[in-house]
Structures are given as C-alpha cells and as structure tokens.
Scaffold this motif. Structure first.
Motif, PDB file in Angstrom:
ATOM      1  N   PRO A 165       1.284  27.323 -31.761  1.00  0.00           N
ATOM      2  CA  PRO A 165       1.494  28.644 -31.167  1.00  0.00           C
ATOM      3  C   PRO A 165       0.231  29.488 -31.112  1.00  0.00           C
ATOM      4  N   GLY A 166      -0.788  29.128 -31.919  1.00  0.00           N
ATOM      5  CA  GLY A 166      -2.072  29.828 -31.857  1.00  0.00           C
ATOM      6  C   GLY A 166      -2.434  30.546 -33.146  1.00  0.00           C
ATOM      7  N   VAL A 167      -3.718  30.828 -33.285  1.00  0.00           N
ATOM      8  CA  VAL A 167      -4.285  31.493 -34.469  1.00  0.00           C
ATOM      9  C   VAL A 167      -3.654  32.870 -34.666  1.00  0.00           C
ATOM     10  N   THR A 168      -3.360  33.229 -35.918  1.00  0.00           N
ATOM     11  CA  THR A 168      -2.860  34.573 -36.238  1.00  0.00           C
ATOM     12  C   THR A 168      -3.505  35.069 -37.523  1.00  0.00           C
ATOM     13  N   LYS A 169      -3.351  36.344 -37.766  1.00  0.00           N
ATOM     14  CA  LYS A 169      -3.685  36.895 -39.076  1.00  0.00           C
ATOM     15  C   LYS A 169      -2.642  36.400 -40.078  1.00  0.00           C
ATOM     16  N   LYS A 170      -2.999  36.473 -41.344  1.00  0.00           N
ATOM     17  CA  LYS A 170      -2.086  36.048 -42.418  1.00  0.00           C
ATOM     18  C   LYS A 170      -0.732  36.761 -42.302  1.00  0.00           C
ATOM     19  N   GLY A 193      -2.676  27.001 -35.729  1.00  0.00           N
ATOM     20  CA  GLY A 193      -3.648  27.646 -34.851  1.00  0.00           C
ATOM     21  C   GLY A 193      -5.009  27.007 -35.001  1.00  0.00           C
ATOM     22  N   ARG A 194      -5.630  26.625 -33.884  1.00  0.00           N
ATOM     23  CA  ARG A 194      -6.932  25.954 -33.948  1.00  0.00           C
ATOM     24  C   ARG A 194      -8.000  26.752 -33.208  1.00  0.00           C
ATOM     25  N   GLY A 195      -9.215  26.686 -33.759  1.00  0.00           N
ATOM     26  CA  GLY A 195     -10.360  27.259 -33.071  1.00  0.00           C
ATOM     27  C   GLY A 195     -10.352  28.771 -32.953  1.00  0.00           C
ATOM     28  N   ALA A 196     -10.237  29.456 -34.086  1.00  0.00           N
ATOM     29  CA  ALA A 196     -10.288  30.930 -34.066  1.00  0.00           C
ATOM     30  C   ALA A 196     -11.602  31.395 -33.438  1.00  0.00           C
ATOM     31  N   THR A 197     -11.540  32.457 -32.656  1.00  0.00           N
ATOM     32  CA  THR A 197     -12.761  32.940 -31.995  1.00  0.00           C
ATOM     33  C   THR A 197     -13.642  33.754 -32.944  1.00  0.00           C
ATOM     34  N   GLN A 198     -13.043  34.485 -33.880  1.00  0.00           N
ATOM     35  CA  GLN A 198     -13.818  35.360 -34.770  1.00  0.00           C
ATOM     36  C   GLN A 198     -14.579  34.582 -35.844  1.00  0.00           C
TER      37      GLN A 198
END
Length: 215
Positions: A165-170, A193-198
């Motif tokens: 579903p994608g990268v999220t905050k904790k 979630g893979r490949g966070a941009t930050q």
C-alpha cells in the motif's frame, strides 16, 4: 495480537539516517539490516551501526542476501551455513531469526527451502525468509517444502513483500494484512512500503512474537 513498526535499509545506519527516520516517520522498534556487503545491493552491517541501533533502543532484524539462486538442498545448506558464519562474526546471539532474502526474480524450489531450514535450525539460530508471495515461485516452493516436512511450517517465519500500500509514518501504519501462501505459514513480518523518498528505507510491521526474538 500486537504489531510493531520498523524499517529496513540496504545502506548503513548513520546518525543522519537514523534521525531522518525518527523525524520523518517515527521511532523504529527494529531495523532490518544485511549481514554482508553485496555490490550494487547492500552495505554490510558494522559494529558502529550495532552500537548506534542498540543505544537507540532499536533491535536488529538480520538479513542474508549473498546468493542469487535458491535451488537445490545443498545450496540451501550452504546459504544457511554462510548466514550463521556472518551472524557469529557480528556477535549476533543464537535464538535470533536470520532471514534469507529471496527476491521475486529468483529461481526457488522446495529442496532449497528444506536445506536452509534443516541446516539453520540445529545451529541455534532461527530460519526466516523474506519473499514475494505473489510474483515468482516462492509460494509454491514453500508449500511443497511444508508438505515434505511439516517442521518447516513450525520453525520458519515468513516476511511478506505484498501487498504494497506504500510507505507511511509509524502512526499511520496500515492494519497488519500481509499476503500469505495457501498452506500453513507463520507470516510474522510485512514490508508494506518500499523506497521512501525522505530516507533510504522501507517500512514494515512485524508480529510482537518476532520482535521478541530479534537482536
């Protein structure tokens, strides 16, 4: 059942990388790291990182990825022996799960899975598999291995790479719903979630039972 949030990275964990995750996503309770350096794939875990993570109250989830083919019982045993060698070299205690990194493009068969588990378990370490249960043939190979030795399903833990579903905050992590094989399996980890941009990380949720047996 309670689930714990954390990350994994192919890069070394520096104070900058750790603080990037802390400030952008939240405090990771565990960090997946590779045991060895593999060119163009991963930087190997160092003693400096180990101190930094442990001093920060973050456990280490060890990953072994120095292989590109997952076929044959002998090869499975060799991969297990190499994973154990590097775990001992780094001071990782027995009782910790060591995850073999099975990418979706890898050839994989039941004999290799049997070889990995049967060689790793007597070493005192515990067998795990990072895998894609949708793309590739890990799922069918795993279920065939379970049909040949039911101990596989009891001893091994699976770390699922799907769905994504994608990268999220904790604080915004999704409900724990990883894809699973159709046979008996302990799917206790989910890279959602893979490949966070930050920051150079992927985001994960794991079962508290797995968290208890990380380092």
């Amino acid at each position: 059942m309670s689930y714990v949030w954390g990350v994994d990275s192919a890069v070394n964990v520096t104070e900058d990388v750790y603080n990037c995750v802390l400030n952008n996503f939240g405090k990771p309770m565990f960090w997946g790291r590779y045991l060895t350096t593999v060119p163009n794939a991963s930087e190997g875990l160092t003693q400096t990182e180990i101190r930094l993570l442990h001093n920060s109250g973050t456990k280490i989830l060890p990953i072994y990825n120095k292989f590109t083919k997952s076929t044959g019982k002998r090869q499975g045993r060799v991969v297990a022996q190499n994973a154990v060698f590097h775990a001992k070299r780094l001071g990782i205690p027995k009782g910790t799960f060591l995850f073999a990194n099975v990418e979706k493009e890898f050839e994989v068969d039941a004999a290799w899975i049997l070889g990995y588990v049967e060689a790793l378990y007597p070493s005192g370490y515990k067998p795990g598999f990072y895998n894609d249960p949708k793309t590739g043939n890990f799922r069918s190979a795993y279920c065939k291995a379970v049909s040949q030795n039911k101990l596989i399903a009891e001893q091994a833990v699976l770390w699922s790479a799907e769905p994504e579903p994608g990268v999220t905050k904790k604080a915004k992590a999704p409900t724990f719903r990883p894809s699973k094989p159709s046979c008996q399996a302990n799917v206790w980890a989910w890279q959602y979630g893979r490949g966070a941009t930050q920051c150079p990380v992927d985001t994960n949720l794991i079962d508290q039972r797995l968290q208890n047996e990380l380092w």
